[in-house]
Design a protein around this motif. Structure first.
Motif: not given
Length: 739
Positions: A610-628
């Motif tokens: 799935k393709k998406g956009v990063i909307v937030a970063m917790k740290d360098k190893s973890e991110a919040i991605v909006e997918v569909e």
């Protein structure tokens, strides 16, 4: 005691307990010599160390040349023994010359040029100094005649010992030699059956009789001996005349042998006794590491850092303070004279002093009516006459009140320091040590006492004032506990400052010992790791060398196959062999470089399929991605960028090498100038392509083309050699060329 004066040197040697060591050292000299080597000490030490690096036999014992040279100067006649002394020295230097040594020893030996005239003398002496009588026909004949007469004497005496008439008078049947006369031992009354001269009496009452029957033979021997002596004298006169002409050469050998003898004695003494050769440095610092005084056996090695002006040694009675003082002075004395000693030469440092002075013995003497303290004052007054001296004083406060002595000697020590003296003292009393403990130019050292076992350890600790343990020592040597306890009560508490220093010293001792233990443990761990690393490195190196050798052998085998194919002229076999060789070359492995990709808010990414956009970063190893329309928490390691990543511009350079060269060059039908031009280009191409062997065809014909090819190949700088090809490859019409 000035060390430059012979008698005072002996006194100092006795004071420092070095007599046995020096006597043993002197046994390694070939002839008697002074301890001090006159001249440049640095240069002497270089020769000694150079000599120490080689193996050589000791020189023979040699007499002094003073009287020998005096006789030659006055054109006197030398005895054979004196002449042989010169021969021994020259022969020894020739032995060293024949070793063909390099460096300063070799250069030194090159200075000895033996005059041919000397060989005319030397040849008449055997290796043990006997005269070579075989070189003179007359002497040889006379020697044979003497043997003949002695044989006659022995035969005559044997006949007498077996005579029936004399048998009853013979005490034994042996032939005795009394006062150089052959005799028989007989009883009284022998004159009835034996005529002869009595030359002696035995302890049992017998008579030593030289029979008249051998008198004639003895007279013959005496006459022959006189003839021989006359011949020997003529030889001695002739030899002395020749040696007188060589007096400058003999004087040179004498002087150089004296110097060499000083060097070799030190080297061989050090090797024989496993000692080290140390020379004093051009300063006043003394650092001893693992030093053992020569007079001590199975002693504990000592370590001393005497870099300051004064070293004060305190501590337990019979704990080794005096021997430590003697060790410091002994080390300085032996370094001054380059006398081998036992120490760690790499970690030790011994300064140089014009004078070494020792105040050790009790100067009290009934004959001259002088007290201990008065004698000490006399000795101290003499010290003020010197400068730049090393002074050792044992029991500095001996013979007077310790409090008064502390004040007096503090001022005396201050004055000696101003005169450039370096002083080591021992004392049982702490007053003087306490007065000087806070000075920067004073080093304290204490003998360590084992309080648990109540015995001295004969070890020393720097930086502290030691207790004398007088009460403990008294108990150890038999004084009753009652007396000792009463003495302790009378003694009471000492001054606060002294107690503080002693307490601080004990604490320092414990702390230093703990630190030493930790450092030693850590050092051992590091050494173990170092050993493991060295072993691992050696193992890897051996494996690498083994692999390289294997590859080299296989590749060389393939290349040799290719060369054989080239000589046979089979092009397919050549390419096949070269391909096999290339296969055996190690393949270069390209390591994949892992690139860390950074993500930020707003990046277009792909999460699984799935393709998406990063909307937030917790740290360098973890991110919040909006997918569909849904937001998902994902690891950045599971994300991939979907936008194209601009690559840096890259420039590719390709180098095309036209491999035009073959292994054959055919020059048939060409003119000489055209053929040399083609051949020059062919060899250049062959070198570029890495060929080391090619074949050139020129045919036989008139021989002009063959002659031109030979001239060209002979002058070409890259042609190692060339020869006519084998018959199956063209014979005289071709050349096999090695590049």
């Amino acid at each position: 005691m000035r060390v430059t004066n012979g008698s005072k040197i002996d006194t100092l040697i006795n004071q420092l307990d070095l007599s046995d060591h020096i006597s043993l050292f002197k046994q390694f000299f070939s002839r008697e010599s002074a301890l001090y080597i006159e001249g440049d000490q640095e240069l002497h030490y270089r020769y000694i160390k150079a000599l120490d690096a080689i193996e050589f036999k000791a020189p023979p014992k040699v007499a002094d040349f003073t009287n020998i040279k005096l006789h030659l100067q006055k054109h006197g006649v030398l005895q054979f023994e004196q002449i042989f002394e010169i021969v021994k020295v020259v022969r020894y230097f020739r032995y060293f010359k024949n070793m063909e040594l390099k460096g300063i020893i070799g250069e030194w030996m090159d200075k000895f040029v033996i005059e041919p005239k000397f060989f005319e003398v030397e040849k008449y002496f055997t290796h043990d100094g006997k005269f070579e009588e075989n070189l003179d026909e007359i002497l040889s004949a006379l020697g044979s005649r003497i043997k003949e007469q002695k044989s006659n004497i022995n035969s005559s005496l044997k006949r007498l010992t077996t005579s029936q008439k004399l048998s009853s008078y013979l005490i034994d049947t042996q032939v005795h030699l009394i006062n150089d006369e052959e005799c028989l031992l007989v009883r009284g009354g022998f004159n009835h059956v034996l005529r002869g001269a009595i030359v002696g009496r035995s302890s049992s009452g017998g008579f030593y009789v030289s029979p008249d029957s051998i008198l004639k033979a003895k007279e013959q021997i005496r006459y022959i001996v006189q003839e021989r002596e006359a011949i020997f004298y003529n030889y001695a006169k002739e030899f002395s005349s020749k040696l007188a002409e060589l007096l400058p050469f003999i004087s040179f050998c004498d002087k150089e042998f004296t110097k060499f003898d000083n060097y070799q004695a030190r080297v061989l003494f050090a090797k024989n006794k496993n000692l080290q050769l140390v020379k004093s440095k051009k300063d006043s610092k003394i650092i001893l590491e693992e030093f053992i005084h020569p007079a001590l056996h199975h002693a504990k090695p000592i370590r001393v850092d005497f870099s300051k002006n004064i070293l004060m040694i305190t501590g337990v009675n019979a704990g080794g303070k005096t021997m430590l003082l003697k060790s410091i002075l002994s080390a300085a004395f032996m370094a001054k004279y380059i006398i081998p000693m036992k120490l760690n030469e790499h970690k030790s440092h011994i300064g140089s002093f014009k004078n070494i002075l020792a105040i050790i013995d009790d100067p009290q003497n009934v004959k001259n009516d002088i007290s201990t303290f008065a004698g000490r004052m006399q000795e101290f007054s003499k010290i003020f006459e010197h400068r730049d001296a090393l002074v050792g004083v044992d029991e500095i406060e001996l013979g007077t009140d310790s409090d008064e002595a502390a004040a007096l000697f503090k001022v005396i020590l201050d004055e000696l320091i101003l005169r450039g003296q370096k002083i080591v003292v021992t004392t049982h009393h702490k007053r003087l040590a306490a007065l000087m403990a806070d000075r920067d130019d004073v080093e304290l050292m204490a003998a360590i006492y084992d309080e648990q076992n109540r015995v001295p350890t004969y070890e020393f600790m720097q930086g502290i004032i030691g207790k004398s343990y007088a009460f403990e020592t008294a108990s150890r040597y038999g004084i009753s506990n009652k007396i000792v306890n009463e003495a302790k009560a009378v003694y009471g508490d000492n001054s606060e400052k002294l107690n503080l220093l002693i307490e601080r010293g004990s604490q320092l001792e414990r702390e230093l010992k703990q630190k030493h233990q930790k450092i030693d443990k850590k050092l051992e761990e590091l050494r173990a790791k170092e050993r493991d690393l060295k072993e691992e490195k050696q193992k890897v190196y051996e494996e690498l060398e083994k692999e390289k050798n294997t590859l080299r052998e296989s590749y060389e085998s393939a290349i040799n196959e290719a060369k054989q194919a080239a000589r046979a002229g089979d092009m397919k076999a050549i390419h096949r062999a070269m391909n096999e060789a290339n296969k055996k070359l190690p393949v270069e492995k390209k390591e994949q470089v892992k690139i860390d990709v950074a993500f930020k808010v707003g990046d277009n990414v792909k999460y699984h399929s799935k393709k998406g956009v990063i909307v937030a970063m917790k740290d360098k190893s973890e991110a919040i991605v909006e997918v569909e329309g849904m937001r998902v928490r994902a690891k950045t390691s599971h994300l991939k960028h979907t936008q194209l990543i601009q690559q840096k511009p890259r420039t590719d350079v390709n180098l095309n090498v036209d491999k035009r060269a073959g292994l054959k060059c055919d020059l048939h039908g060409m003119r000489a100038d055209e053929a040399t031009e083609v051949l020059d280009k062919f060899i250049s191409d062959a070198l570029i392509n890495g060929w080391d062997e090619v074949i050139v065809y020129h045919g036989i014909g008139t021989g002009k083309l063959s002659y031109a090819v030979k001239n060209f190949l002979s002058s070409h700088p890259k042609v190692k050699k060339f020869e006519d090809a084998p018959q199956h490859m063209g014979g005289f019409g071709a050349k096999l060329v090695t590049l």
